[in-house]
Design a protein around this motif. Structure first.
Motif, PDB file in Angstrom:
ATOM      1  N   SER A  23       1.001  -1.078  -0.280  1.00  0.00           N
ATOM      2  CA  SER A  23      -0.067   0.198   0.019  1.00  0.00           C
ATOM      3  C   SER A  23       0.734   0.895   0.769  1.00  0.00           C
ATOM      4  CB  SER A  23      -0.546   0.099   1.029  1.00  0.00           C
ATOM      5  OG  SER A  23      -0.295   0.104   2.728  1.00  0.00           O
ATOM      6  N   THR A  24       0.409   2.473  -0.631  1.00  0.00           N
ATOM      7  CA  THR A  24       0.554   3.978  -0.287  1.00  0.00           C
ATOM      8  C   THR A  24       0.205   4.272   0.756  1.00  0.00           C
ATOM      9  OG1 THR A  24       1.733   3.561  -2.640  1.00  0.00           O
ATOM     10  CG2 THR A  24       1.681   5.911  -1.106  1.00  0.00           C
ATOM     11  N   THR A  25       0.308   5.141   1.791  1.00  0.00           N
ATOM     12  CA  THR A  25       0.072   6.214   2.202  1.00  0.00           C
ATOM     13  C   THR A  25       0.208   7.740   2.418  1.00  0.00           C
ATOM     14  OG1 THR A  25      -0.818   4.493   3.872  1.00  0.00           O
ATOM     15  CG2 THR A  25      -0.706   6.856   4.974  1.00  0.00           C
ATOM     16  N   ILE A  26      -0.571   8.481   2.221  1.00  0.00           N
ATOM     17  CA  ILE A  26      -0.369   9.959   1.498  1.00  0.00           C
ATOM     18  C   ILE A  26      -1.006  10.068   2.282  1.00  0.00           C
ATOM     19  CG2 ILE A  26      -0.296  11.818  -0.244  1.00  0.00           C
ATOM     20  CD1 ILE A  26      -0.696   8.868  -2.311  1.00  0.00           C
ATOM     21  N   GLU A  27       0.094  11.256   3.333  1.00  0.00           N
ATOM     22  CA  GLU A  27      -0.625  12.640   4.161  1.00  0.00           C
ATOM     23  C   GLU A  27      -0.914  13.950   3.226  1.00  0.00           C
ATOM     24  OE1 GLU A  27       1.527  13.280   8.093  1.00  0.00           O
ATOM     25  OE2 GLU A  27       2.262  11.099   8.269  1.00  0.00           O
ATOM     26  N   TYR A  28      -2.318  14.345   3.897  1.00  0.00           N
ATOM     27  CA  TYR A  28      -2.433  15.529   2.995  1.00  0.00           C
ATOM     28  C   TYR A  28      -3.400  15.885   4.651  1.00  0.00           C
ATOM     29  CZ  TYR A  28      -5.304  18.377   0.626  1.00  0.00           C
ATOM     30  OH  TYR A  28      -6.044  19.816  -0.527  1.00  0.00           O
ATOM     31  N   LYS A  29      -2.878  17.426   4.609  1.00  0.00           N
ATOM     32  CA  LYS A  29      -3.482  18.005   5.585  1.00  0.00           C
ATOM     33  C   LYS A  29      -2.997  16.608   6.836  1.00  0.00           C
ATOM     34  CE  LYS A  29      -4.912  22.139   2.281  1.00  0.00           C
ATOM     35  NZ  LYS A  29      -6.056  22.710   2.510  1.00  0.00           N
ATOM     36  N   GLN A  30      -4.484  17.314   7.429  1.00  0.00           N
ATOM     37  CA  GLN A  30      -5.126  15.853   8.833  1.00  0.00           C
ATOM     38  C   GLN A  30      -5.339  14.827   8.591  1.00  0.00           C
ATOM     39  OE1 GLN A  30      -6.325  19.007   8.054  1.00  0.00           O
ATOM     40  NE2 GLN A  30      -8.383  18.958   8.696  1.00  0.00           N
ATOM     41  N   TRP A  31      -4.921  14.594   7.143  1.00  0.00           N
ATOM     42  CA  TRP A  31      -6.040  13.122   6.962  1.00  0.00           C
ATOM     43  C   TRP A  31      -4.804  12.458   6.420  1.00  0.00           C
ATOM     44  CZ3 TRP A  31      -8.108  17.543   5.020  1.00  0.00           C
ATOM     45  CH2 TRP A  31      -9.566  18.007   5.259  1.00  0.00           C
ATOM     46  N   LYS A  32      -4.831  10.720   6.461  1.00  0.00           N
ATOM     47  CA  LYS A  32      -3.668   9.992   5.621  1.00  0.00           C
ATOM     48  C   LYS A  32      -5.004   9.124   4.486  1.00  0.00           C
ATOM     49  CE  LYS A  32      -1.377   8.695   9.317  1.00  0.00           C
ATOM     50  NZ  LYS A  32      -0.038   9.287   9.476  1.00  0.00           N
ATOM     51  N   ILE A  33      -4.903   8.767   3.415  1.00  0.00           N
ATOM     52  CA  ILE A  33      -5.000   8.764   2.129  1.00  0.00           C
ATOM     53  C   ILE A  33      -4.456   7.327   1.797  1.00  0.00           C
ATOM     54  CG2 ILE A  33      -5.671   8.526   0.061  1.00  0.00           C
ATOM     55  CD1 ILE A  33      -5.963  11.786   0.850  1.00  0.00           C
ATOM     56  N   ILE A  34      -5.000   5.966   2.070  1.00  0.00           N
ATOM     57  CA  ILE A  34      -4.400   4.845   1.683  1.00  0.00           C
ATOM     58  C   ILE A  34      -4.836   4.459   0.683  1.00  0.00           C
ATOM     59  CG2 ILE A  34      -3.887   2.597   3.278  1.00  0.00           C
ATOM     60  CD1 ILE A  34      -5.256   4.141   5.761  1.00  0.00           C
ATOM     61  N   PHE A  35      -3.459   3.942  -0.270  1.00  0.00           N
ATOM     62  CA  PHE A  35      -4.271   3.419  -1.503  1.00  0.00           C
ATOM     63  C   PHE A  35      -3.496   1.981  -1.577  1.00  0.00           C
ATOM     64  CE2 PHE A  35      -3.574   7.894  -2.825  1.00  0.00           C
ATOM     65  CZ  PHE A  35      -4.984   8.105  -3.516  1.00  0.00           C
ATOM     66  N   ASP A  36      -4.553   0.781  -1.995  1.00  0.00           N
ATOM     67  CA  ASP A  36      -3.868   0.056  -2.372  1.00  0.00           C
ATOM     68  C   ASP A  36      -5.081  -1.618  -2.759  1.00  0.00           C
ATOM     69  OD1 ASP A  36      -6.604  -0.881  -0.543  1.00  0.00           O
ATOM     70  OD2 ASP A  36      -5.159  -1.866   1.599  1.00  0.00           O
ATOM     71  N   ASN A  37      -4.612  -2.489  -3.298  1.00  0.00           N
ATOM     72  CA  ASN A  37      -5.612  -3.807  -3.369  1.00  0.00           C
ATOM     73  C   ASN A  37      -6.414  -4.252  -2.712  1.00  0.00           C
ATOM     74  OD1 ASN A  37      -2.855  -3.365  -5.602  1.00  0.00           O
ATOM     75  ND2 ASN A  37      -5.408  -3.219  -6.915  1.00  0.00           N
ATOM     76  N   TYR A  38      -7.336  -4.968  -3.096  1.00  0.00           N
ATOM     77  CA  TYR A  38      -8.455  -5.722  -1.817  1.00  0.00           C
ATOM     78  C   TYR A  38      -8.461  -6.951  -2.779  1.00  0.00           C
ATOM     79  CZ  TYR A  38     -11.689  -7.058   1.882  1.00  0.00           C
ATOM     80  OH  TYR A  38     -12.338  -7.687   2.267  1.00  0.00           O
ATOM     81  N   THR A  39      -8.748  -8.291  -2.062  1.00  0.00           N
ATOM     82  CA  THR A  39      -9.272  -9.261  -3.093  1.00  0.00           C
ATOM     83  C   THR A  39     -11.005  -9.502  -2.301  1.00  0.00           C
ATOM     84  OG1 THR A  39      -7.316  -9.914  -3.113  1.00  0.00           O
ATOM     85  CG2 THR A  39      -9.005 -11.925  -3.677  1.00  0.00           C
ATOM     86  N   LEU A  40     -12.226  -9.048  -3.457  1.00  0.00           N
ATOM     87  CA  LEU A  40     -12.995  -9.531  -2.863  1.00  0.00           C
ATOM     88  C   LEU A  40     -13.268 -10.596  -2.732  1.00  0.00           C
ATOM     89  CD1 LEU A  40     -16.030  -7.814  -0.894  1.00  0.00           C
ATOM     90  CD2 LEU A  40     -15.960  -6.875  -3.760  1.00  0.00           C
TER      91      LEU A  40
END
Length: 189
Positions: free
Chosen positions: A31-48
């Motif tokens: 995953s990649t986590t990007i801090e933007y102001k007071q938030w953490k935006i998390i990008f990943d893949n998920y197996t449904l």
């Protein structure tokens, strides 16, 4: 790099956005986590998983604190849903006919969703995506357990693995803009 080596999209995306790369383990993807102001935006893949079948999804999740219980969902009109809608409500029209034809909009606050979507740049970023499914929900990572009372996530998902940095950067910009708008509207803290 040789042709046989595969680029790790989350590692590359973290480098290009000054994000934090986290190596996956067990059933969790990298995953990649990007801090933007007071938030953490998390990008990943998920197996449904559905019975014995599975499908890979790309997902973006941002933990948020709602100030006013404003929830919404925006998705492509032709998008076949694989999960039940998490709340009822009528489809809302923004007054922008091209946008309204292309997307289904649901919310528990018609005035607020229209205010959010009044932003042309935000509508253009939504339109630029092949697949769009953005929502505020109270399940961890969209499909996991229910979050504790009062906790929510601004989320996005799409079928398949998005492996294009340009598309991921566009989604990051979209999330930044939505977060800014929600904050300005006093809907999130």
């Amino acid at each position: 790099m040789s042709q046989t080596q595969k680029i790790n999209i989350w590692q590359e995306f973290a480098k290009e956005t000054n994000g934090i790369f986290t190596e996956g383990y067990s059933w969790n993807s990298d995953s990649t986590t990007i801090e933007y102001k007071q938030w953490k935006i998390i990008f990943d893949n998920y197996t449904l998983w559905s019975g014995k079948y599975s499908t890979e999804m790309t997902r973006i999740v941002v933990p948020i604190v709602l100030s006013d219980n404003f929830k919404f969902e925006i998705y492509n009109e032709g998008f076949i849903r694989k999960i039940e809608k998490f709340f009822g409500g009528q489809d809302i029209e923004t007054g922008n006919s091209d946008f309204d034809k292309a997307f289904t909009i649901k919310s528990n606050n018609e005035f607020k969703i229209k205010t959010l979507l009044r932003n042309k740049k935000l509508r253009d970023l939504i339109r630029s995506q092949k697949i769009i499914n953005i929502q505020v929900c109270n399940n961890k990572g969209i499909w996991e357990e229910e979050l504790p009372k009062g906790e929510f996530e601004l989320s996005y998902f799409a079928d398949g693995e998005i492996d294009d940095i340009k598309t991921l950067k566009s989604l990051l910009l979209l999330f930044n803009l939505i977060l800014d708008q929600l904050f300005q509207m006093n809907s999130i803290q």
